[in-house]
Design a protein around this motif. Sequence first.
Motif, PDB file in Angstrom:
ATOM      1  N   THR A 254      37.788  42.687  38.581  1.00 56.31           N
ATOM      2  CA  THR A 254      36.664  43.297  39.294  1.00 56.31           C
ATOM      3  C   THR A 254      36.861  44.775  39.596  1.00 56.31           C
ATOM      4  N   GLY A 255      38.106  45.242  39.518  1.00 56.92           N
ATOM      5  CA  GLY A 255      38.383  46.615  39.905  1.00 56.92           C
ATOM      6  C   GLY A 255      38.342  46.818  41.397  1.00 56.92           C
ATOM      7  N   ASN A 256      38.310  45.718  42.159  1.00 55.34           N
ATOM      8  CA  ASN A 256      38.229  45.770  43.621  1.00 55.34           C
ATOM      9  C   ASN A 256      39.597  45.418  44.195  1.00 55.34           C
ATOM     10  N   ASN A 257      40.251  46.363  44.838  1.00 55.25           N
ATOM     11  CA  ASN A 257      41.589  46.151  45.383  1.00 55.25           C
ATOM     12  C   ASN A 257      41.604  45.432  46.720  1.00 55.25           C
ATOM     13  N   ALA A 258      40.450  44.946  47.162  1.00 56.52           N
ATOM     14  CA  ALA A 258      40.380  44.275  48.465  1.00 56.52           C
ATOM     15  C   ALA A 258      40.800  42.809  48.407  1.00 56.52           C
ATOM     16  N   TYR A 259      40.956  42.273  47.215  1.00 56.02           N
ATOM     17  CA  TYR A 259      41.323  40.857  47.102  1.00 56.02           C
ATOM     18  C   TYR A 259      42.784  40.654  47.497  1.00 56.02           C
TER      19      TYR A 259
END
Length: 497
Positions: A254-259
């Motif tokens: 996702t390119g989302n580092n919040a996971y």
Amino acid sequence: MSSPTQPCPSEEEKGSVATNPTGDQNEESSGSFEVFWDEPIDQDPTNPMNWSLARKWTIVAAVSFITFLTPLASSMFAPGVPEVMVDFESSSIILATFVVSVYILGFAFGPLIVAPLSEYSGRLVVYNTCNVLFLVFNIASALAPNMASLVIFRFLDGIVGVTPTTIGSGTIVDVFPTETRGRAMALWSLGPLFGPIVGPVVGGYLVQATSWRWVFWVLSIVGGVSSIAFYFIVPETHTPTILARKAARLRKETGNNAYRSRLDDGLPARQRFLQSILRPSKMLCRSTIIASMCIYIAALYGILYILFTTFTEVFEGQYGFSSGASGLSFLGSGVGMLLGLVYAGSLSDRMIKLRLKNNEQPQPEDRLPWYIAIPGPLSIPIGLFIYGWGTDKQVHWIVPEIGNAVTGYGMIITLMGIQTYLVDAFTQHAASAIAACTVLRSLAGGLLPLCGLKLYDKLGLGWGNTLLAFIALAMAPIPILFQFFGAQLRARSKPLK
């Protein structure tokens, strides 16, 4: 709750992710997505607890086999020691004993490394790495040019060989719930005790037919085949590692580092690694439960290995067994352990299931009911007494073998009861708890036999084994005391990180 600047998870991702349940908008937590098992949790195929029984038992069988193989290597070499002394032109009795027991000393140091690593980076990488190194060091031992190199390779072999003995309990915790864990623990617990018994039987005939170097070649062949099979059979089972990899995959996709994994404690990698490395030592020093149980198991292990030092001399010298047949003298203990395995394995989960049936919360102390805590510890001194005076009075060889069977019966029941208790009491860090236990018992098993023969020289077989029996008897109440006071001690204990 997600931050407005961050993309929301897709419908596919929502099955694996929960937004921050606290609603805390402070610092980094405000934009985090918790990664956990897919809903419903009890149907997520990536959760090891949901795997089929066939798959779980295949994993346990693979782990149990190498848990048997590596302790087997500790004693399989023993019948070849006289040949080694001749080949390397040495006459030191202490060195002859040490070249065997140095492997057990490796067992004492290895757990301090492999257990925390398995809780830091996962079980699988530790298993596979140590399986390969076990093969390498056995080949090196087979090619050893002198006594010094053989001792070093044996020591290193022990360090990596202790891996399944140390973290196997953690694997069982990963895949089996509390109420069905007992039988798996029984199978796994057999290896550390039964391996050293089978070793001299196989090694005696192998050395007689070939040479001492072939002991290591056989171990290398079996170790190599089992390592390949293990690589393909056993997947990663460590829940924090599986979830951390799942979170990493979602971050990449996702390119989302919040996971972040729900089990991620947020510690920097270096701090978590140091915490993991120090955990077994801290548990041994700070936990009354672990210290007491580990000292008891160490004492029993030391007694067992002292007993083993007399078998060759007694059954060759007094009963006229050949050098090959003398290894069969260990089978008395083996038969007793098999009987103990059947007994303890069939009853280990009984109290747990009864609690659940009555809608009660199982407790770790349910692993030490009277039918485990009394027969096991009391059988050990009885067996030592029968063996000691049977050999001292030189009665028929079947009498001391019966004594060995009774001792083995008590050993496996006691070992299994205590190990399952520690696993249930320290589930999250079961591998570290067992590591602490393995360190002490390996030190006792490696060092006490060095003075075992002197004990029998001074006291004789009768009184020497009677002394050991009284020591075992004095410590026998420990499991019973924890049945009554274990819960109070656990309640007073500080959380171990």
